[in-house]
Design a protein around this motif. Structure first.
Motif, PDB file in Angstrom:
ATOM      1  N   THR A  75       1.250  -1.104  -0.308  1.00 35.79           N
ATOM      2  CA  THR A  75       0.382  -0.082  -0.172  1.00 35.79           C
ATOM      3  C   THR A  75       0.928   1.356  -0.059  1.00 35.79           C
ATOM      4  O   THR A  75       0.604   2.046  -0.599  1.00 35.79           O
ATOM      5  N   TYR A  76       1.722   1.250   0.477  1.00 36.35           N
ATOM      6  CA  TYR A  76       2.673   2.006   0.844  1.00 36.35           C
ATOM      7  C   TYR A  76       2.892   3.068  -0.819  1.00 36.35           C
ATOM      8  O   TYR A  76       3.697   3.761  -1.147  1.00 36.35           O
ATOM      9  N   ARG A  77       3.377   1.683  -1.750  1.00 34.56           N
ATOM     10  CA  ARG A  77       3.818   1.964  -3.180  1.00 34.56           C
ATOM     11  C   ARG A  77       2.955   2.500  -3.981  1.00 34.56           C
ATOM     12  O   ARG A  77       3.241   3.545  -5.182  1.00 34.56           O
ATOM     13  N   ALA A  78       1.664   2.679  -3.316  1.00 35.24           N
ATOM     14  CA  ALA A  78       0.449   3.133  -3.912  1.00 35.24           C
ATOM     15  C   ALA A  78      -0.155   4.159  -3.424  1.00 35.24           C
ATOM     16  O   ALA A  78      -0.561   5.081  -3.581  1.00 35.24           O
ATOM     17  N   LEU A  79       1.022   4.648  -2.704  1.00 31.91           N
ATOM     18  CA  LEU A  79       0.336   6.642  -1.930  1.00 31.91           C
ATOM     19  C   LEU A  79       0.668   7.256  -3.645  1.00 31.91           C
ATOM     20  O   LEU A  79      -0.148   8.475  -2.697  1.00 31.91           O
ATOM     21  N   GLY A  80       1.409   7.509  -3.597  1.00 35.80           N
ATOM     22  CA  GLY A  80       1.687   8.547  -4.727  1.00 35.80           C
ATOM     23  C   GLY A  80       0.115   8.420  -4.903  1.00 35.80           C
ATOM     24  O   GLY A  80       0.236   9.757  -6.029  1.00 35.80           O
ATOM     25  N   ASP A  81       0.241   7.635  -5.416  1.00 33.73           N
ATOM     26  CA  ASP A  81      -1.654   7.441  -6.254  1.00 33.73           C
ATOM     27  C   ASP A  81      -2.851   8.264  -5.699  1.00 33.73           C
ATOM     28  O   ASP A  81      -4.144   9.151  -6.206  1.00 33.73           O
ATOM     29  N   TYR A  82      -2.458   8.703  -4.570  1.00 36.21           N
ATOM     30  CA  TYR A  82      -3.624   9.570  -3.614  1.00 36.21           C
ATOM     31  C   TYR A  82      -2.454  10.756  -3.404  1.00 36.21           C
ATOM     32  O   TYR A  82      -2.801  12.074  -2.440  1.00 36.21           O
ATOM     33  N   GLU A  83      -1.137  10.857  -4.037  1.00 36.90           N
ATOM     34  CA  GLU A  83      -0.846  12.333  -4.430  1.00 36.90           C
ATOM     35  C   GLU A  83      -0.378  12.750  -2.630  1.00 36.90           C
ATOM     36  O   GLU A  83      -0.252  13.397  -2.427  1.00 36.90           O
ATOM     37  N   VAL A  84       0.150  11.456  -2.161  1.00 35.05           N
ATOM     38  CA  VAL A  84       0.824  11.410  -1.243  1.00 35.05           C
ATOM     39  C   VAL A  84       2.253  11.224  -1.262  1.00 35.05           C
ATOM     40  O   VAL A  84       2.580  10.145  -1.799  1.00 35.05           O
ATOM     41  N   THR A  85       3.239  12.921  -1.592  1.00 40.08           N
ATOM     42  CA  THR A  85       4.383  12.123  -1.955  1.00 40.08           C
ATOM     43  C   THR A  85       5.597  12.569  -1.655  1.00 40.08           C
ATOM     44  O   THR A  85       7.185  12.085  -1.852  1.00 40.08           O
ATOM     45  N   LYS A  86       5.155  12.822  -0.004  1.00 36.82           N
ATOM     46  CA  LYS A  86       7.173  13.114   0.441  1.00 36.82           C
ATOM     47  C   LYS A  86       6.770  12.490   1.732  1.00 36.82           C
ATOM     48  O   LYS A  86       5.826  12.475   2.980  1.00 36.82           O
ATOM     49  N   LEU A  87       7.804  11.272   1.822  1.00 36.47           N
ATOM     50  CA  LEU A  87       8.053  10.385   2.477  1.00 36.47           C
ATOM     51  C   LEU A  87       9.483  10.328   3.618  1.00 36.47           C
ATOM     52  O   LEU A  87      10.463  10.264   2.539  1.00 36.47           O
ATOM     53  N   TYR A  88       9.411  10.982   4.802  1.00 38.23           N
ATOM     54  CA  TYR A  88      11.342  11.084   4.983  1.00 38.23           C
ATOM     55  C   TYR A  88      11.497  10.103   6.376  1.00 38.23           C
ATOM     56  O   TYR A  88      10.092   9.928   7.388  1.00 38.23           O
ATOM     57  N   VAL A  89      12.671   9.798   5.908  1.00 32.67           N
ATOM     58  CA  VAL A  89      13.205   8.409   6.521  1.00 32.67           C
ATOM     59  C   VAL A  89      14.228   8.962   7.595  1.00 32.67           C
ATOM     60  O   VAL A  89      15.127   9.876   6.783  1.00 32.67           O
ATOM     61  N   GLU A  90      14.540   8.896   8.840  1.00 35.96           N
ATOM     62  CA  GLU A  90      15.260   9.063   9.158  1.00 35.96           C
ATOM     63  C   GLU A  90      16.620   8.469   9.476  1.00 35.96           C
ATOM     64  O   GLU A  90      16.544   7.486   8.786  1.00 35.96           O
ATOM     65  N   LYS A  91      17.843   9.270   9.133  1.00 28.51           N
ATOM     66  CA  LYS A  91      18.718   8.589   8.703  1.00 28.51           C
ATOM     67  C   LYS A  91      19.726   7.535   9.827  1.00 28.51           C
ATOM     68  O   LYS A  91      19.926   6.423   9.821  1.00 28.51           O
ATOM     69  N   GLU A  92      19.383   8.337  10.916  1.00 24.74           N
ATOM     70  CA  GLU A  92      20.059   7.187  12.058  1.00 24.74           C
ATOM     71  C   GLU A  92      19.344   6.523  12.781  1.00 24.74           C
ATOM     72  O   GLU A  92      19.362   4.939  13.192  1.00 24.74           O
ATOM     73  N   SER A  93      17.882   7.227  12.286  1.00 24.55           N
ATOM     74  CA  SER A  93      17.308   5.273  12.633  1.00 24.55           C
ATOM     75  C   SER A  93      17.457   4.500  11.809  1.00 24.55           C
ATOM     76  O   SER A  93      17.464   2.911  12.190  1.00 24.55           O
ATOM     77  N   LEU A  94      17.220   4.181   9.986  1.00 21.94           N
ATOM     78  CA  LEU A  94      18.078   3.230   9.443  1.00 21.94           C
ATOM     79  C   LEU A  94      19.575   3.041  10.244  1.00 21.94           C
ATOM     80  O   LEU A  94      19.830   1.421  10.490  1.00 21.94           O
ATOM     81  N   GLU A  95      19.888   3.888  10.142  1.00 20.77           N
ATOM     82  CA  GLU A  95      21.360   2.673  10.798  1.00 20.77           C
ATOM     83  C   GLU A  95      21.528   2.319  11.883  1.00 20.77           C
ATOM     84  O   GLU A  95      22.795   1.016  12.205  1.00 20.77           O
ATOM     85  N   THR A  96      20.806   2.465  13.021  1.00 16.06           N
ATOM     86  CA  THR A  96      20.718   2.349  14.053  1.00 16.06           C
ATOM     87  C   THR A  96      20.339   0.391  14.050  1.00 16.06           C
ATOM     88  O   THR A  96      20.898  -0.290  14.782  1.00 16.06           O
ATOM     89  N   ARG A  97      19.829   0.387  13.228  1.00 14.22           N
ATOM     90  CA  ARG A  97      19.129  -0.993  13.133  1.00 14.22           C
ATOM     91  C   ARG A  97      20.079  -1.883  11.720  1.00 14.22           C
ATOM     92  O   ARG A  97      19.499  -2.766  11.283  1.00 14.22           O
ATOM     93  N   GLY A  98      20.972  -1.205  10.937  1.00 13.34           N
ATOM     94  CA  GLY A  98      21.949  -2.115  10.655  1.00 13.34           C
ATOM     95  C   GLY A  98      20.979  -2.187   8.754  1.00 13.34           C
ATOM     96  O   GLY A  98      20.996  -2.776   8.047  1.00 13.34           O
ATOM     97  N   LEU A  99      20.299  -1.072   8.385  1.00 15.40           N
ATOM     98  CA  LEU A  99      19.377  -0.605   7.290  1.00 15.40           C
ATOM     99  C   LEU A  99      20.174   0.241   6.521  1.00 15.40           C
ATOM    100  O   LEU A  99      20.853   1.368   7.345  1.00 15.40           O
ATOM    101  N   SER A 100      19.691   0.353   5.152  1.00 16.01           N
ATOM    102  CA  SER A 100      19.852   1.821   4.180  1.00 16.01           C
ATOM    103  C   SER A 100      19.829   1.434   3.544  1.00 16.01           C
ATOM    104  O   SER A 100      18.213   1.310   3.357  1.00 16.01           O
ATOM    105  N   GLU A 101      19.109   2.676   2.592  1.00 15.46           N
ATOM    106  CA  GLU A 101      18.230   3.247   1.439  1.00 15.46           C
ATOM    107  C   GLU A 101      17.486   1.769   0.964  1.00 15.46           C
ATOM    108  O   GLU A 101      16.562   1.804   0.984  1.00 15.46           O
ATOM    109  N   ASP A 102      19.006   0.921   0.787  1.00 15.80           N
ATOM    110  CA  ASP A 102      18.666   0.545  -0.480  1.00 15.80           C
ATOM    111  C   ASP A 102      17.848  -1.191  -0.094  1.00 15.80           C
ATOM    112  O   ASP A 102      17.177  -1.767  -0.492  1.00 15.80           O
ATOM    113  N   ASP A 103      17.429  -0.781   1.063  1.00 17.37           N
ATOM    114  CA  ASP A 103      16.691  -1.820   2.216  1.00 17.37           C
ATOM    115  C   ASP A 103      15.414  -1.475   2.025  1.00 17.37           C
ATOM    116  O   ASP A 103      14.356  -2.232   2.591  1.00 17.37           O
ATOM    117  N   LEU A 104      14.864  -0.327   1.853  1.00 17.55           N
ATOM    118  CA  LEU A 104      13.638   0.289   1.726  1.00 17.55           C
ATOM    119  C   LEU A 104      13.123  -0.306   0.334  1.00 17.55           C
ATOM    120  O   LEU A 104      13.437  -0.177  -0.656  1.00 17.55           O
TER     121      LEU A 104
END
Lengths: 143, 134
Positions: A75-104
């Motif tokens: 459903t998150y991938r369909a948000l653009g169809d609802y004109e919801v186009t700004k998703l901000y992801v906190e870098k520190e939260s990703l890094e703390t969990r061993g994640l990067s943008e490539d995992d999203l």
């Protein structure tokens, strides 16, 4: 879903939905997404923030078969169809969990002001940028 | 002269397990006593369980549902329970129960069931939207 009562035409506020919890284990993420989808009918200036365990909500490759729950991450991938186009992801939260943008998830929208060019909806931002974004909002709904 | 504010309040947790509903009630009551306006109180997630009239806490404990109901009567508050969240958790009014083929309803006096649009509307129409959750 129920028909929203769009009773305040002409008023545009900055709404930010703050997602802090993992997608499964509690219902907050799913019910937050339901607010976002209903709220889209109100033509407000909407953004989503993902921080803390909330970043897991948009990790790709989710498989919920083992826990008997619906995988609602598409459903998150369909948000653009609802004109919801700004998703901000906190870098520190990703890094703390061993994640990067490539995992999203790859979440994009078509920009009507730029000949419908396909553009990424996800923006990885540092904590201090997230603070500034939050300070600019009129309404913050935290889930 | 103190500036008067139009508030809306969101309650995201059920009664007794979490303090959220108590705090939201105290905040709402205090704001009204100061002359502020409460445009709406919206109950979401487990917060919908504040709106069942079937809770029976021990007599020497506060009755959270009755507190809300009485405050609503005194101040003509708009207490809105989210329909989607309520249906998941078994909070129904008469018309919902009839429509869904259930043999009982349990919505408390002073509460009404409506859609999530009422939450967004509250955010748009109010000066401040204050959330009480976990």
């Amino acid at each position: 879903m129920e028909e929203p009562d769009v009773s305040q035409p002409g008023v545009t506020k900055k709404f930010m939905y703050v997602n802090r919890r993992a997608p499964y284990g509690t219902v907050y993420a799913l019910e937050s997404l339901e607010v976002v989808l209903i709220g889209a009918a109100f033509d407000q200036d909407v953004s989503l923030a993902f921080l803390d365990d909330g970043v897991f909500q948009i990790v790709k490759g989710q498989d919920t078969a083992g826990i008997g729950m619906k995988n609602f991450s598409p459903t998150y991938r369909a948000l653009g169809d609802y004109e919801v186009t700004k998703l901000y992801v906190e870098k520190e939260s990703l890094e703390t969990r061993g994640l990067s943008e490539d995992d999203l998830l790859e979440i994009t929208y078509e920009d009507e002001d730029d000949d419908w060019a396909e553009k990424p909806s996800i923006h990885v931002v540092k904590r201090d940028e997230m603070t500034q974004l939050m300070a600019q909002q009129d309404v913050i709904l935290s889930f | 002269m103190e500036q008067l504010v139009k508030f809306s309040v969101v309650v995201n947790e059920g009664p007794y397990t979490h303090q959220a509903s108590d705090s939201a009630y105290q905040f709402t009551k205090a704001a009204l006593e100061k002359g502020h306006e409460i445009y709406r109180v919206f109950f979401y997630h487990d917060g919908v369980n504040n709106g069942t009239r079937l809770t029976v806490p021990p007599q020497d404990e506060r009755n959270i549902q009755v507190n809300w109901t009485e405050l609503a009567e005194q101040h003509e508050l708009d207490l809105v329970v989210c329909v989607a969240a309520a249906q998941r958790r078994g909070v129904l009014d008469k018309s919902e129960a009839d429509r869904l083929g259930k043999d009982a309803d349990n919505i408390a006096p002073g509460f009404r069931i409506s859609g999530l649009g009422q939450l967004i509307d509250a955010g748009i129409a109010s000066d401040r939207l204050v959330t009480f959750g976990d």
